[in-house]
Structures are given as structure tokens and as C-alpha cells.
Design an enzyme around this catalytic site. Structure first.
Site, PDB file in Angstrom:
ATOM      1  N   ASN A 122       0.813  -1.236   0.000  1.00 36.48           N
ATOM      2  CA  ASN A 122       0.000   0.000   0.000  1.00 36.48           C
ATOM      3  C   ASN A 122       0.842   1.280   0.000  1.00 36.48           C
ATOM      4  O   ASN A 122       0.471   2.259  -0.642  1.00 36.48           O
ATOM      5  CB  ASN A 122      -1.028  -0.008   1.145  1.00 36.48           C
ATOM      6  CG  ASN A 122      -0.406  -0.065   2.511  1.00 36.48           C
ATOM      7  OD1 ASN A 122       0.696  -0.592   2.678  1.00 36.48           O
ATOM      8  ND2 ASN A 122      -1.091   0.466   3.493  1.00 36.48           N
ATOM      9  N   GLY A 157       2.222  -5.703   7.552  1.00 35.84           N
ATOM     10  CA  GLY A 157       1.271  -6.430   6.718  1.00 35.84           C
ATOM     11  C   GLY A 157       0.052  -6.816   7.525  1.00 35.84           C
ATOM     12  O   GLY A 157      -0.257  -6.189   8.547  1.00 35.84           O
ATOM     13  N   SER A 158      -0.619  -7.872   7.099  1.00 36.84           N
ATOM     14  CA  SER A 158      -1.893  -8.235   7.730  1.00 36.84           C
ATOM     15  C   SER A 158      -1.668  -8.972   9.057  1.00 36.84           C
ATOM     16  O   SER A 158      -0.611  -9.595   9.255  1.00 36.84           O
ATOM     17  CB  SER A 158      -2.681  -9.127   6.776  1.00 36.84           C
ATOM     18  OG  SER A 158      -1.954 -10.315   6.566  1.00 36.84           O
ATOM     19  N   GLY A 168       1.194 -11.660  10.015  1.00 37.27           N
ATOM     20  CA  GLY A 168       2.003 -11.252  11.173  1.00 37.27           C
ATOM     21  C   GLY A 168       2.065 -12.361  12.219  1.00 37.27           C
ATOM     22  O   GLY A 168       3.120 -12.623  12.813  1.00 37.27           O
ATOM     23  N   GLU A 175       4.022  -4.554  12.472  1.00 35.50           N
ATOM     24  CA  GLU A 175       3.041  -3.478  12.272  1.00 35.50           C
ATOM     25  C   GLU A 175       1.908  -4.064  11.448  1.00 35.50           C
ATOM     26  O   GLU A 175       2.071  -4.316  10.256  1.00 35.50           O
ATOM     27  CB  GLU A 175       3.696  -2.302  11.534  1.00 35.50           C
ATOM     28  CG  GLU A 175       4.767  -1.594  12.332  1.00 35.50           C
ATOM     29  CD  GLU A 175       4.210  -0.804  13.510  1.00 35.50           C
ATOM     30  OE1 GLU A 175       3.009  -0.469  13.498  1.00 35.50           O
ATOM     31  OE2 GLU A 175       4.972  -0.521  14.440  1.00 35.50           O
ATOM     32  N   CYS A 187      -3.436   1.444   6.656  1.00 31.78           N
ATOM     33  CA  CYS A 187      -3.697   0.718   7.907  1.00 31.78           C
ATOM     34  C   CYS A 187      -4.399   1.613   8.918  1.00 31.78           C
ATOM     35  O   CYS A 187      -5.145   1.145   9.766  1.00 31.78           O
ATOM     36  CB  CYS A 187      -2.388   0.205   8.485  1.00 31.78           C
ATOM     37  SG  CYS A 187      -1.179   1.505   8.704  1.00 31.78           S
ATOM     38  N   GLU A 212     -11.100  -5.384   9.074  1.00 36.81           N
ATOM     39  CA  GLU A 212     -10.496  -4.343   8.246  1.00 36.81           C
ATOM     40  C   GLU A 212     -10.924  -4.564   6.789  1.00 36.81           C
ATOM     41  O   GLU A 212     -10.793  -5.662   6.265  1.00 36.81           O
ATOM     42  CB  GLU A 212      -8.978  -4.480   8.361  1.00 36.81           C
ATOM     43  CG  GLU A 212      -8.188  -3.490   7.540  1.00 36.81           C
ATOM     44  CD  GLU A 212      -6.684  -3.755   7.643  1.00 36.81           C
ATOM     45  OE1 GLU A 212      -6.250  -4.921   7.537  1.00 36.81           O
ATOM     46  OE2 GLU A 212      -5.949  -2.779   7.830  1.00 36.81           O
TER      47      GLU A 212
END
Ligand code: NAD
Length: 496
Positions: free
Chosen positions: A161, A237-238, A242, A257, A291, A390
Site C-alpha cells: 500500500n 502487513g496483515s 504477522g 506493524e 492501515c 479491516e
């Protein structure tokens, strides 16, 4: 200069990986075609790296790391300044590639490239000021102090992103602190990763200090996390990936993150114009693929209609189109799976009683089906998927509440807790809300996506938004380890 539309697509162009200072194809020769999400046309061919490629990159990083560590913080700060200047000099070309690879409008790409250069400048300054401690000792013959050392070989895995700025959040402080890096970018933004690595490779940074391996996350990313040759991992990332990474990394230090889900909370006494402007920014910039996006909008019922009408009108004023066109506010989504997720979340809401005030479907008049209309959903309830998960697309689901404690409950009752924002003119409520929402960052009277490079950024404990903090001196701390040194000088002390 940005490339003109006539020269933008060149499917013959072959890109390579950076391993030990050399540009290389994958040992297995596999490649993948990179396409521009705005046109669907090929923009080049990138290596589809293998585990062996990742291992070679880890070895190359391991070889040079002691040499990098032996330099002073001041020397490494010079490398970072040189990289920042090189990024500035190539900013137009880099922005153009970023827009073609990721899909964001050129003006948004230019801001991201500027921030990337700034990350290197900030790291250069921060590392020179990194502090350690002298700790009082119980023993009169001892002096105890701490020094900071790099972790060693640092694996960095990044999403698509913000494929220029997010890598820089790790690369800049990582190199500044003397870590050698093996970077695995997201497959769908591999071309821009190569372009950034090309710029860095042309500076005087030692060969092998930065290595780039393109390929699938479960292959090259997993190798980087699992391999004994990496000493620490940085991942954005997701939450799902993660968690896998945390499991695989085991006891290696890891900085994670992960995902967020807003919300923005609009209280009864908020400045509604300002709240609607900031919410539109938080929901629709970068096509909502942030995010810290304002993915849920909790509005006091007394002002809900007035606020929603403002937000709807701002959403309707957004122009979708060619990212290279100055008039374009929003480009396509980056890839089919994020577009499919948007479809799923919107359908779930509409099937369960929500109303689309505007949008609610893919745009039909664009060159690819990855464009989604800016969407404002009304009559959303907390049970819907748009509230619980999300979405990562251009969506503003409006949920109304009566009491501010109800807004806190809705905010906290999900498993993500990255950023939120609160709009109110009541000072007591500002503090009350900021204290009680379970997000790592709370912005008051601005977008949930308000962000600067140096303050700490990360998720709330106990949620799935990550571990540790990125930003300024906080990253410098996380990308180094503390060594405690206790010196005994009793044998040379003069007798009193
Ligand atoms: P993702 O988790 O699918 O992929 C991220 C990276 O991990 C990619 O490079 C991918 O190739 C790699 N990967 C995938 N599987 C792997 C595995 N098994 N082992 C190692 N690496 C693997 O995420 P995405 O779709 O690229 O990005 C979107 C997500 O990132 C969203 O959830 C978003 O909120 C989050 N994000 C968080 C922040 C933050 O700062 N907290 C910033 C941007 C994005």
C-alpha cells in the site's frame, strides 16, 4: 520528469534482484509479469525468487554486516543523507514508477517519495543522538553502562500500500544502526522496490548492506524469517501473516506493524465540516488502502444526518481516473484480492440492512475493474463485517450511537487497535476518549490517518495490530539491542 503516457508501458523490461551488490535473476529462472492496476498492461518482468535466492541474500548480508557495524554512527548517517539526496534527485522518475506499479495518483506518489527521502534524513539525525545510560552500581569498584549494538542481519518484509515509504521506515533506521538488510517486498509492487533499491545501490553504501529478494511471501519471506542467518525481523502487513511470522520467528526480536480498522468518532459538539473533511481524507486517500484509514465512522445520532450528508457530498466530489491525470483524486485498488474483499464487505452490509448513500459498487467506466466508487454506507450496525474486520478500501460505514461510552465500547469490541480519531470541542471529553479507546494512536480533531515520521506508531497491547513501535528514536531503539557492560577497576584504584 514523469514518463509520458505513450512511454509508460514496456512489457520487455526485465528487472533483477539485488544480492551482495550484484543484480541477479532467480537461480531457478522463474519470473512474474508486473501489471499496472490502472491499465491492466504489463510494466515489466520481475524475478520470482526461490528459497535459494533468499539464502544467498542472507549470506551476503551476513558477510558485510560486521564491516557495517564497525563504522561509526556518523559514517552511517552520511550514507543515509547520500541515499536521501539520491532519492530526491530521482523523485520524478520514482513517483512515476510508484504510480504505475501501485495505482495511486501521481500527486500522492510524489508525497510518498518525499517522505521516503525524509525517513533517511531522520534516521541519520536520530542515530547520532541515540542515547545509552550509565547505571549506578552497588559495588564501588564497578562502573556499569549500556551500549547499543545492531541486531545483525535484519529481515524486512513489506506490503504494497505504501511500497516506498513503509520499506524506508525499516531500511533507513536499520542501515543507520549498522544492520545489514534482506528486504522482501510485496509481489504486486516488486517493480517499485527494484527502482528504490537501484537508487540505494548506486550510493557509497557497502555492497551487501541492502539486499532485495522479490518473490512470494510464503517462499522467500518465510525463508528470511525462518533462516538462522537472520537475527531479527521487521514486518508490516496483515494480522494473519504477522501471526505466522511471529510463530516462525520464535525468539528472534520482531517488530510487527499489522492491521487497523479506525474508527473516527464524531461527538455531538464536533465541528462537522472539519470532521467530514478529515473523515473523507481518512476513508478515501490512497483508495482507503491505509492501515490507519477511518474504516468505521461512529457518529452521535443527534448530528448523524448532518454529518453524513457532508461526507456523502465529499465522496461524490472525488474524481476517479488515470493516476497520471492531474484531475484524478483516486486510482484503482492495487490488486484483485483487495477489490474482492471490498465486494464481500459491502455485500454483507447491504444484505444485512445497510444503505449505500453513495457508491457501493465497482466503477464501470474505467480501464480495469479494480476501480471502486467511494462508498458511504448508512444504517450500519456493529455486527456487520465492515465494523468487525479491516476492509482496506474506499469505504465509510456510518454507525450511530447515543452515549460516548457506547462509542468507546464499539471501538474496543474488536480485535484490532491501531489508530482512532475523536472529534469534539469539549476538552474533558478529548481526554476521556483518548484515555479509554484501545488504539495505539488517537488523533483528536483530525483524521485517524494523521501521521508523522517520528512519533511512535503501533498497535494496542492485547489486540492483533502488532508489536513494538515504529517512528524516529523508537525504531532506532527497536532495531538495536542493549548490551550492558560492567567494568571492574578495583585493582587499579588507589588505596585511600
Ligand atoms: P500481507 O500480510 O498479505 O502481506 C505483507 C507481506 O508479507 C508481503 O510482502 C507478502 O508477500 C508477505 N508474506 C505473505 N505471506 C508470508 C509468509 N508466510 N511469510 C513471510 N512473508 C509473507 O499484507 P498486504 O495485503 O500486503 O498489506 C495489507 C495489510 O498490511 C493490511 O492489513 C494493513 O492494515 C497492513 N498494514 C499495516 C501497517 C502498519 O503500519 N500497521 C501499514 C501498512 C499496511
Amino acid at each position: 520528469m514523469p514518463l509520458g503516457s505513450e512511454s509508460r508501458d514496456n512489457d520487455d523490461q526485465r528487472f533483477e534482484m539485488l544480492i551482495g551488490g550484484e543484480w541477479q535473476s532467480s537461480v531457478e529462472g522463474a519470473v512474474r509479469k508486473a501489471t499496472n492496476p490502472a491499465t491492466g498492461e504489463p510494466i515489466g518482468i520481475v524475478p520470482d525468487g526461490s528459497r535459494e535466492d533468499a539464502r544467498r541474500a542472507i549470506d551476503a548480508a551476513g558477510e558485510v554486516q560486521p564491516e557495517l557495524e564497525a563504522t561509526t554512527a556518523f559514517e552511517r548517517a552520511k550514507y543515509c543523507h547520500e541515499i536521501a539526496d539520491a532519492i530526491d534527485s530521482s523523485a520524478d522518475e520514482l513517483s512515476s514508477w510508484l504510480s504505475r506499479d501501485q495505482g495511486k495518483p501521481l500527486h500522492e506518489a510524489a508525497v510518498e517519495v518525499e517522505l521516503c527521502a525524509e525517513e533517511f534524513r531522520n534516521a541519520a539525525e536520530d542515530v547520532k543522538r541515540a542515547e545509552t545510560e550509565v547505571i549506578p552500581s552497588e559495588d564501588p569498584d564497578k562502573q556499569i553502562f549500556t551500549i547499543r549494538k545492531p541486531h545483525g542481519v535484519y529481515g524486512v518484509i513489506t506490503p504494497w500500500n505504501y511500497p516506498v515509504n513503509i520499506p524506508a521506515e525499516y531500511l533507513a533506521p536499520g542501515l543507520a544502526t549498522g544492520n545489514a538488510i534482506v528486504w522482501v517486498p510485496a509481489p504486486s509492487t516488486s517493480v517499485i522496490a527494484v527502482k528504490l533499491a537501484e537508487i540505494i545501490a548506486d550510493t557509497s553504501l557497502p555492497d551487501g548492506a541492502l539486499n532485495l529478494v522479490t518473490g512470494e511471501g510464503p517462499v522467500v519471506g518465510n525463508e528470511v524469517v525462518a533462516n538462522d542467518g537472520t537475527d531479527a525481523i521487521g514486518f508490516t502487513g496483515s494480522p494473519e501473516t504477522g501471526e505466522l511470522i511471529a510463530e516462525t520467528a520464535g525468539t528472534k526480536p520482531s517488530l510487527l506493524e499489522l492491521g487497523g480498522n479506525g474508527p473516527v468518532i464524531v461527538l455531538e459538539d464536533a465541528d462537522l465540516d472539519a470532521a467530514a473533511e478529515a473523515t473523507a481524507f481518512g476513508c478515501f486517500s490512497n483508495a482507503g488502502q491505509i492501515c490507519s484509514a477511518s474504516e468505521r465512522v461512529l457518529v452521535h445520532e443527534a448530528v448523524a444526518e448532518e454529518f453524513t450528508a457532508r461526507l456523502e457530498s465529499l465522496a461524490d466530489s472525488i474524481t476517479l481516473g488515470d493516476p497520471f491525470d492531474d484531475e484524478t483524486d483516486m486510482g484503482p485498488l492495487n490488486n484483485p484480492s483487495v477489490a474482492a474483499k471490498m465486494d464481500r464487505h459491502v455485500s454483507d452490509a447491504l444484505e444485512n440492512g445497510a444503505t449505500a448513500r453513495t457508491g457501493g459498487r465497482r466503477a464501470e467506466d474505467q480501464r480495469t475493474d479494480l476501480y471502486y466508487e467511494p462508498t458511504v454506507l448508512d444504517d450500519v450496525n456493529p455486527e456487520m463485517v465492515v465494523n468487525k474486520e479491516e476492509t482496506f478500501g474506499p469505504i465509510a460505514p456510518i454507525i450511530t450511537f447515543e452515549e460516548y461510552d457506547e462509542a468507546i465500547e464499539i471501538t474496543n469490541d474488536i480485535d484490532l487497535g491501531l489508530t482512532s480519531s475523536v472529534f469534539t470541542s469539549n476538552l474533558d471529553l478529548m481526554h476521556y476518549m483518548a484515555e479509554n479507546v484501545e488504539t495505539g494512536i488517537v488523533n483528536v480533531n483530525d483524521s485517524s490517518a494523521y501521521w508523522e515520521i517520528h512519533p511512535p506508531f503501533g498497535g494496542h497491547s492485547g489486540k492483533r495490530s502488532g508489536k513494538g513501535r515504529l517512528g524516529g528514536k523508537y525504531t532506532i531503539e527497536q532495531m538495536t539491542q542493549i548490551k550492558t557492560v560492567a567494568v571492574d577497576y578495583g585493582n587499579v584504584r588507589s588505596p585511600r
